[in-house]
Design a protein around this motif. Structure first.
Motif, PDB file in Angstrom:
ATOM      1  N   THR A 229     -54.180 -37.952 -49.714  1.00 31.47           N
ATOM      2  CA  THR A 229     -54.023 -39.085 -48.809  1.00 31.47           C
ATOM      3  C   THR A 229     -54.758 -38.895 -47.491  1.00 31.47           C
ATOM      4  OG1 THR A 229     -51.831 -39.538 -49.749  1.00 31.47           O
ATOM      5  CG2 THR A 229     -52.344 -40.542 -47.635  1.00 31.47           C
ATOM      6  N   VAL A 233     -57.849 -41.042 -45.736  1.00 29.84           N
ATOM      7  CA  VAL A 233     -57.450 -41.958 -44.660  1.00 29.84           C
ATOM      8  C   VAL A 233     -58.277 -41.705 -43.412  1.00 29.84           C
ATOM      9  CG1 VAL A 233     -55.576 -42.523 -43.061  1.00 29.84           C
ATOM     10  CG2 VAL A 233     -55.111 -42.373 -45.502  1.00 29.84           C
ATOM     11  N   SER A 238     -61.193 -47.825 -44.381  1.00 30.96           N
ATOM     12  CA  SER A 238     -60.095 -48.650 -44.896  1.00 30.96           C
ATOM     13  C   SER A 238     -60.585 -49.952 -45.509  1.00 30.96           C
ATOM     14  CB  SER A 238     -59.099 -48.962 -43.764  1.00 30.96           C
ATOM     15  OG  SER A 238     -59.753 -49.627 -42.697  1.00 30.96           O
ATOM     16  N   GLN A 257     -61.820 -47.236 -50.089  1.00 30.55           N
ATOM     17  CA  GLN A 257     -60.378 -47.069 -49.918  1.00 30.55           C
ATOM     18  C   GLN A 257     -59.730 -46.787 -51.267  1.00 30.55           C
ATOM     19  OE1 GLN A 257     -57.880 -50.522 -48.827  1.00 30.55           O
ATOM     20  NE2 GLN A 257     -57.105 -49.270 -47.131  1.00 30.55           N
ATOM     21  N   THR A 260     -54.166 -44.269 -52.470  1.00 30.76           N
ATOM     22  CA  THR A 260     -53.272 -43.639 -51.496  1.00 30.76           C
ATOM     23  C   THR A 260     -53.515 -44.178 -50.091  1.00 30.76           C
ATOM     24  OG1 THR A 260     -54.868 -41.819 -51.362  1.00 30.76           O
ATOM     25  CG2 THR A 260     -52.971 -41.523 -52.812  1.00 30.76           C
ATOM     26  N   ALA A 261     -54.784 -44.372 -49.719  1.00 33.56           N
ATOM     27  CA  ALA A 261     -55.097 -44.900 -48.399  1.00 33.56           C
ATOM     28  C   ALA A 261     -54.606 -46.338 -48.252  1.00 33.56           C
ATOM     29  CB  ALA A 261     -56.599 -44.824 -48.143  1.00 33.56           C
ATOM     30  N   VAL A 264     -50.946 -46.286 -47.409  1.00 36.90           N
ATOM     31  CA  VAL A 264     -50.750 -45.965 -45.988  1.00 36.90           C
ATOM     32  C   VAL A 264     -51.031 -47.180 -45.124  1.00 36.90           C
ATOM     33  CG1 VAL A 264     -51.618 -44.568 -44.080  1.00 36.90           C
ATOM     34  CG2 VAL A 264     -51.237 -43.524 -46.310  1.00 36.90           C
ATOM     35  N   GLN A 265     -52.091 -47.916 -45.431  1.00 40.12           N
ATOM     36  CA  GLN A 265     -52.435 -49.103 -44.661  1.00 40.12           C
ATOM     37  C   GLN A 265     -51.318 -50.153 -44.731  1.00 40.12           C
ATOM     38  OE1 GLN A 265     -55.695 -51.381 -46.222  1.00 40.12           O
ATOM     39  NE2 GLN A 265     -56.042 -52.493 -44.314  1.00 40.12           N
TER      40      GLN A 265
END
Length: 310
Positions: A229, A233, A238, A257, A260-261, A264-265
């Motif tokens: 991640t 990130v 993104s 992206q 996992t990213a 998070v976003q």
């Protein structure tokens, strides 16, 4: 007079020791059961929230959509999957050959003194926080790639993937070295007896004999890369994009992206909709399914090619 010891005298234990053994058994069983309960709980949570998401958003559009934009409530997972696979392939191209070569050196060439120093030094890489890898990729690797003449953006796939590959090298090398060390010396001596060199024994005898363990290390390392991640990130950006097969190098220079990213976003967004928030669990379930299938395939292949020695 018979000198045989009755079986009951061998197998019997004092009452206190037998009670402790039963306690140990129950404690170990509880630990094993706890791991199963935790995994099942995670899966149930992902499935529950994913069902709620698919009640608001079409599964067909989710699994086959080519755009993932929270602001427009477009939740196609294909760009995220393609970004994840791109990172994994590049990381594997770095980690697998380097990790196996390091394992061969540690197992076949290094002295005991060198092995006692090099193996712990390699495994230190596994203890470095992944956010440090991400910052290193952004601050040092990307400028270095530019000095080589590569037209990488500030946030790009190449530098992030290279750092993910470096991060999983210790897993490949350590597990592969353990598998090679388990190969009996009699096989090596047979190779030397036929006039083979150390390199020929390493590549023609040891690696084939340890192939199931080596392959298992590959799958575990790639599963780790898929779930990474913080590196992606910090260093990858993104903006999700489908892989462009017409200009493949552009996929490396530009950001992307992975799944996992994207999770998070979504979690960091201030004004995310109900469908947007639940999409995080649908992405997580997709990621869980991919890693589960990879580990299942690893177990099947390892069992198929496992060598047992006496």
């Amino acid at each position: 007079m018979s000198t045989e010891t009755p079986e009951s005298e061998i197998t019997s234990r004092p009452a206190g020791k037998a009670a402790r053994e039963r306690i140990y058994k129950y404690v170990f069983f509880a630990c094993a059961g706890l791991s199963v309960v935790i995994t099942a709980s995670i899966l149930i949570l992902l499935a529950k929230e994913s069902i709620a998401f698919f009640g608001m958003f079409s599964p067909v559009e989710f699994f086959f959509g080519t755009e993932f934009l929270l602001s427009r409530e477009q939740f196609g997972v294909l760009p995220l999957v393609s970004g994840t696979l791109l990172v994994t392939v590049i990381a594997a191209s770095v980690a697998l050959p380097v990790g196996v070569a390091a394992a061969v050196y540690l197992s076949e060439y290094a002295s005991d003194r060198a092995r006692s120093v090099l193996k712990p030094a390699l495994e230190i890489l596994a203890g470095i926080p992944t956010v440090v890898y991400g910052i290193f990729a952004l601050v040092y690797v990307t400028p270095f790639l530019r000095t080589l003449g590569l037209p990488v953006n500030t946030f790009n796939t190449l530098s992030a993937s290279l750092m993910v590959g470096i991060m999983i090298i210790p897993m490949v090398s350590s597990l592969s070295e353990d598998a090679m060390s388990a190969v009996p010396d009699s096989l090596r001596q047979a190779g030397y007896g036929m006039g083979a060199t150390k390199f020929e024994v390493s590549t023609g005898v040891v690696i084939p004999a340890a192939v199931s363990g080596i392959f298992s290390s590959f799958i575990l390392a790639l599963s780790r890369a898929i779930g990474e991640t913080m590196i992606v990130v910090v260093a990858m950006g993104s903006r999700s994009r489908l892989i462009d097969f017409q200009e493949p190098l552009q996929n490396l220079w530009m950001g992307n992206q992975p799944m996992t990213a994207a999770m998070v976003q979504i979690n960091a967004a201030d004004n995310v909709s109900g469908a947007g928030f639940n999409s995080m669990f649908a992405i997580g379930l997709t990621l869980f399914a991919i890693t589960f299938l990879m580990n299942l395939a690893s177990n099947r292949i390892a069992a198929r090619y496992r060598e047992e020695y006496e």
